[in-house]
Design a protein around this motif. Structure first.
Motif, PDB file in Angstrom:
ATOM      1  N   MET A 420       0.836  -1.204   0.000  1.00  0.00           N
ATOM      2  CA  MET A 420       0.000   0.000   0.000  1.00  0.00           C
ATOM      3  C   MET A 420       0.867   1.248   0.000  1.00  0.00           C
ATOM      4  SD  MET A 420      -3.349  -0.527   0.310  1.00  0.00           S
ATOM      5  CE  MET A 420      -4.428  -0.006   1.602  1.00  0.00           C
ATOM      6  N   ASP A 421       1.900   1.226   0.833  1.00  0.00           N
ATOM      7  CA  ASP A 421       2.806   2.372   0.906  1.00  0.00           C
ATOM      8  C   ASP A 421       3.453   2.645  -0.448  1.00  0.00           C
ATOM      9  OD1 ASP A 421       2.336   2.977   3.503  1.00  0.00           O
ATOM     10  OD2 ASP A 421       4.008   1.789   4.301  1.00  0.00           O
ATOM     11  N   ALA A 422       3.915   1.567  -1.072  1.00  0.00           N
ATOM     12  CA  ALA A 422       4.564   1.716  -2.365  1.00  0.00           C
ATOM     13  C   ALA A 422       3.581   2.313  -3.362  1.00  0.00           C
ATOM     14  CB  ALA A 422       5.065   0.354  -2.852  1.00  0.00           C
ATOM     15  N   GLN A 423       2.356   1.854  -3.282  1.00  0.00           N
ATOM     16  CA  GLN A 423       1.318   2.366  -4.179  1.00  0.00           C
ATOM     17  C   GLN A 423       1.097   3.859  -3.957  1.00  0.00           C
ATOM     18  OE1 GLN A 423      -0.266   1.969  -6.661  1.00  0.00           O
ATOM     19  NE2 GLN A 423      -2.480   2.045  -6.509  1.00  0.00           N
ATOM     20  N   ARG A 424       1.106   4.235  -2.695  1.00  0.00           N
ATOM     21  CA  ARG A 424       0.894   5.651  -2.369  1.00  0.00           C
ATOM     22  C   ARG A 424       2.013   6.497  -2.976  1.00  0.00           C
ATOM     23  NH1 ARG A 424       1.808   7.055   3.602  1.00  0.00           N
ATOM     24  NH2 ARG A 424      -0.054   5.825   3.978  1.00  0.00           N
ATOM     25  N   THR A 444      -6.771   7.124  -9.845  1.00  0.00           N
ATOM     26  CA  THR A 444      -8.017   6.523  -9.366  1.00  0.00           C
ATOM     27  C   THR A 444      -7.724   5.467  -8.316  1.00  0.00           C
ATOM     28  OG1 THR A 444      -7.890   5.310 -11.426  1.00  0.00           O
ATOM     29  CG2 THR A 444      -9.666   6.912 -11.212  1.00  0.00           C
ATOM     30  N   GLN A 445      -6.619   4.757  -8.510  1.00  0.00           N
ATOM     31  CA  GLN A 445      -6.265   3.761  -7.504  1.00  0.00           C
ATOM     32  C   GLN A 445      -5.942   4.448  -6.177  1.00  0.00           C
ATOM     33  OE1 GLN A 445      -3.140   1.851  -9.570  1.00  0.00           O
ATOM     34  NE2 GLN A 445      -4.486   0.420 -10.615  1.00  0.00           N
ATOM     35  N   ALA A 446      -5.358   5.619  -6.309  1.00  0.00           N
ATOM     36  CA  ALA A 446      -4.980   6.337  -5.099  1.00  0.00           C
ATOM     37  C   ALA A 446      -6.201   6.694  -4.256  1.00  0.00           C
ATOM     38  CB  ALA A 446      -4.215   7.604  -5.459  1.00  0.00           C
TER      39      ALA A 446
END
Ligand code: ATP
Ligand code: MG
Ligand code: MG
Ligand code: MG
Length: 462
Positions: A420-424, A444-446
Motif C-alpha cells: 500500500m505504501d509503495a502504491q501511495r 483513481t487507484q490512489a
C-alpha cells in the motif's frame, strides 16, 4: 417466557416507562453529535452530552432500544460474525439511563427484577461480575439481591471499568451473564475460557461515578449516573431456549429466505448467518444515509457488502442476489422501523448497484485466491497477493482475511501495508509529474488508498 424479539423490546420499554423513564426513539447509526465516532455502537451515544452535563433534557430517566453497528472502529465485531453465536455487526441495544437520578442500587435491582420476575429467567442461570474494587456493588448483589457467591466474579479494570474518554465521566461496571449449559463450550466470566458461547454476557450496567481530570485523578461526581445496555438478540435466544442468536425467530425467518434464494439446503450454514447479519447492517446503514464509497463510513459499508457477496459466491451464487434480502428484512423489522419500509426500494437499488460493480472483478479475484492458494506450502497469502486482490479486484483486506481463516491460511498484513505504501508513493509521483499523462490510472487507484487511510485514522480517533 417465550417471547418474540418485538415482544421483548416492548416489554423492556414498558417496564421502564412504568418506572418513570421517558421512552426515547433510537437515534441514527450515524452519530449526530460525535464526528470522531464511526457508528452509533451503544444506547448511550445519543445521551453523551446529557451525561457530560452539557445538554439538558426534559427528563432525568430514559429508556430506548437503540440500533447499533459494531463494524470498523473501536468495537469491531465484523470478524466475529460467522464464528461466534452471539455477535452481530448490527444489533439492538435495550437500555435504561439515569441522569443523576438513581444509581447503583436501583440499577441493579431493576435489572434483576426485569430478568427474573418480568421475563421469568431462572435466577440460578444468571452469573454476575463486578469491578474488583467495587465492594458496594458486590454487597448489593450478594446481600440485597441474594445472588449466590459462587456465581459472582470480581473483574479488573480492563473489562469492568468504563470511561467515556481520556477524561470525563467514568466508573465501574457490573455485567450479567446467562449460562447456556454444558452442551455449549466456554467457561464462566473471569476465567480464560470465558470467550466461548456458553456464558453469554446479556446486560452491562455502567455506574458513572467519577470525573477523571487530565492528571488521571478521580473525583466523585456530584450526581452519579447510570447507563445500561442489553443485547436484544441475546435475550431473545435465552427466552426462546436456543443457544445461538441466529436461531431466534427473527433470524430464522431471514435465514429461510436466504436459503431459498441461494438454494442452500443446510440452514445452519455459516454463510447464511453471515448474509442475514450483513443485510441488517447494510440496510440500516443505507437507511441512515451511508453510501458505499472508498473512505470512512462508506468504505466500512462497502466492506460489509462485499464480504456478504463473497459468502454468496461461496454458496454458488453467480448472479446478483443480496439486494433481494431487503424485502424479507422489511417484513421482519419494518413495523419497528418504518423508515426501513419507506426506503426499502432505495436500499435495494444501492445494494444492487454495488453488487453489479463488484461482480465484474469478484470471479477473477476468487480464481486468483483459489488457484494461487491451492499449492501453498507455507499457508501464507503474501502481502503482494492481498494487495493485488485489493487494488485490482476490489477485495477489502478483511474479505481476503475471512477467506484465509476459513481455509486455514494466514495473510501477511505487514506485506500488504508495505505494498500500500509503495502504491501511495507511485500515486504521489504520478500526480506531481504527469497528472494528465499515461500515469493517470494510478490516480483513481490512489482514491481507494486514501479511503483505507482515513478509515484507519477514524478508528484511531475513537
Ligand atoms: P461481548 O463481551 O460479548 O463482546 P461487550 O462487552 O463488547 O460484549 P457491551 O459493550 O457491554 O458489549 O454492550 C452491551 C450489551 O450489548 C452486551 O452485554 C451484549 O448483550 C450486547 N452486545 C454487544 N456487542 C454485541 C454484538 N456484536 N452483537 C450482539 N449483541 C451485542
Ligand atoms: Mg464486545
Ligand atoms: Mg464484554
Ligand atoms: Mg460489556
Amino acid at each position: 417466557k417465550n417471547l418474540s424479539s418485538a415482544e421483548i423490546r416492548s416489554a423492556f420499554l414498558t417496564y421502564f416507562e412504568k418506572r418513570g423513564h421517558q421512552i426515547v426513539p433510537s437515534s441514527s447509526l450515524v452519530p449526530g453529535n460525535d464526528p470522531t465516532l464511526l457508528f452509533t455502537n451503544a444506547g448511550m451515544v445519543q445521551f453523551k452530552n446529557v451525561f457530560l452535563g452539557e445538554e439538558k433534557r426534559s427528563y432525568t430517566m430514559a429508556t430506548s432500544s437503540q440500533r447499533c453497528v459494531r463494524a470498523g472502529g473501536k468495537h469491531n465485531d465484523l470478524e466475529n460474525v460467522g464464528y461466534t453465536a452471539r455477535h452481530h455487526t448490527f444489533f439492538e441495544m435495550l437500555g435504561n439511563f439515569s441522569f443523576g437520578e438513581y444509581f447503583k442500587r436501583d440499577a441493579i435491582k431493576y435489572a434483576w427484577d426485569f430478568l427474573v420476575e418480568e421475563l421469568g429467567i431462572p435466577a440460578e442461570k444468571l452469573w454476575v461480575t463486578v469491578f474488583d474494587e467495587d465492594t458496594e456493588a458486590a454487597d448489593i448483589w450478594l446481600n440485597e439481591v441474594g445472588v449466590d457467591a459462587d456465581r459472582l466474579s470480581r473483574i479488573g479494570a480492563k473489562d469492568n471499568f468504563w470511561s467515556m474518554g481520556e477524561t470525563g465521566p467514568c466508573g465501574p461496571c457490573s455485567e450479567i451473564f446467562y449460562d447456556h449449559g454444558e452442551q455449549v463450550a466456554g467457561g464462566p466470566p473471569g476465567t480464560p475460557e470465558e470467550d466461548g458461547d456458553r456464558y453469554v454476557e446479556i446486560w452491562n450496567l455502567v455506574f458513572m461515578q467519577y470525573d477523571r481530570n487530565d492528571k488521571g485523578e478521580l473525583t466523585p461526581l456530584p450526581k452519579p449516573s447510570v447507563d445500561t445496555g442489553m443485547g436484544l438478540e441475546r435475550v431473545a435466544a435465552v427466552l426462546q431456549g436456543v443457544h445461538n442468536n441466529y436461531d431466534i425467530e427473527l433470524f430464522k425467518s431471514l435465514i429461510k429466505n436466504a436459503a431459498r434464494l441461494t438454494g442452500t439446503k443446510d440452514t445452519s450454514h455459516t454463510s447464511l448467518r453471515v448474509l442475514v447479519d450483513h443485510i441488517r447492517s447494510c440496510a440500516f446503514l443505507i437507511v441512515d444515509g451511508v453510501q458505499p464509497s472508498n473512505e470512512g463510513r462508506g468504505y466500512v459499508l462497502r466492506r460489509i457488502i462485499r464480504r456478504a457477496i463473497r459468502h454468496g459466491y461461496k454458496l454458488d451464487m453467480k448472479e446478483v442476489f443480496f439486494h433481494k434480502l431487503v424485502q424479507p428484512l422489511v417484513e421482519q423489522m419494518g413495523s419497528a422501523y418504518p423508515e426501513l419500509t419507506e426506503k426499502a426500494d432505495m436500499v435495494s437499488n444501492i445494494l444492487l448497484k454495488e453488487e453489479q460493480r463488484f461482480a465484474e472483478t469478484l470471479e477473477q479475484g476468487m480464481k486468483l485466491l483459489q488457484d494461487g492458494t491451492q499449492s501453498l506450502k507455507d499457508k501464507l497469502i503474501t502481502g503482494e497477493t492481498a494487495f493485488k486482490l485489493y487494488d485490482t479486484y476490489g477485495f477489502p483486506v478483511d474479505l481476503t482475511a475471512d477467506y484465509a481463516r476459513e481455509n486455514g491460511l494466514t495473510v501477511d498484513f505487514d506485506g500488504f501495508e508495505k505494498a500500500m505504501d509503495a502504491q501511495r508513493e507511485r500515486a504521489r509521483s504520478a500526480s506531481s509529474f504527469s497528472a494528465d499523462g499515461p500515469d493517470l490510472p494510478h490516480l483513481t487507484q490512489a482514491t481507494e488508498f486514501i479511503g483505507y487511510e482515513s478509515l484507519q485514522a477514524e478508528s484511531k480517533l475513537e
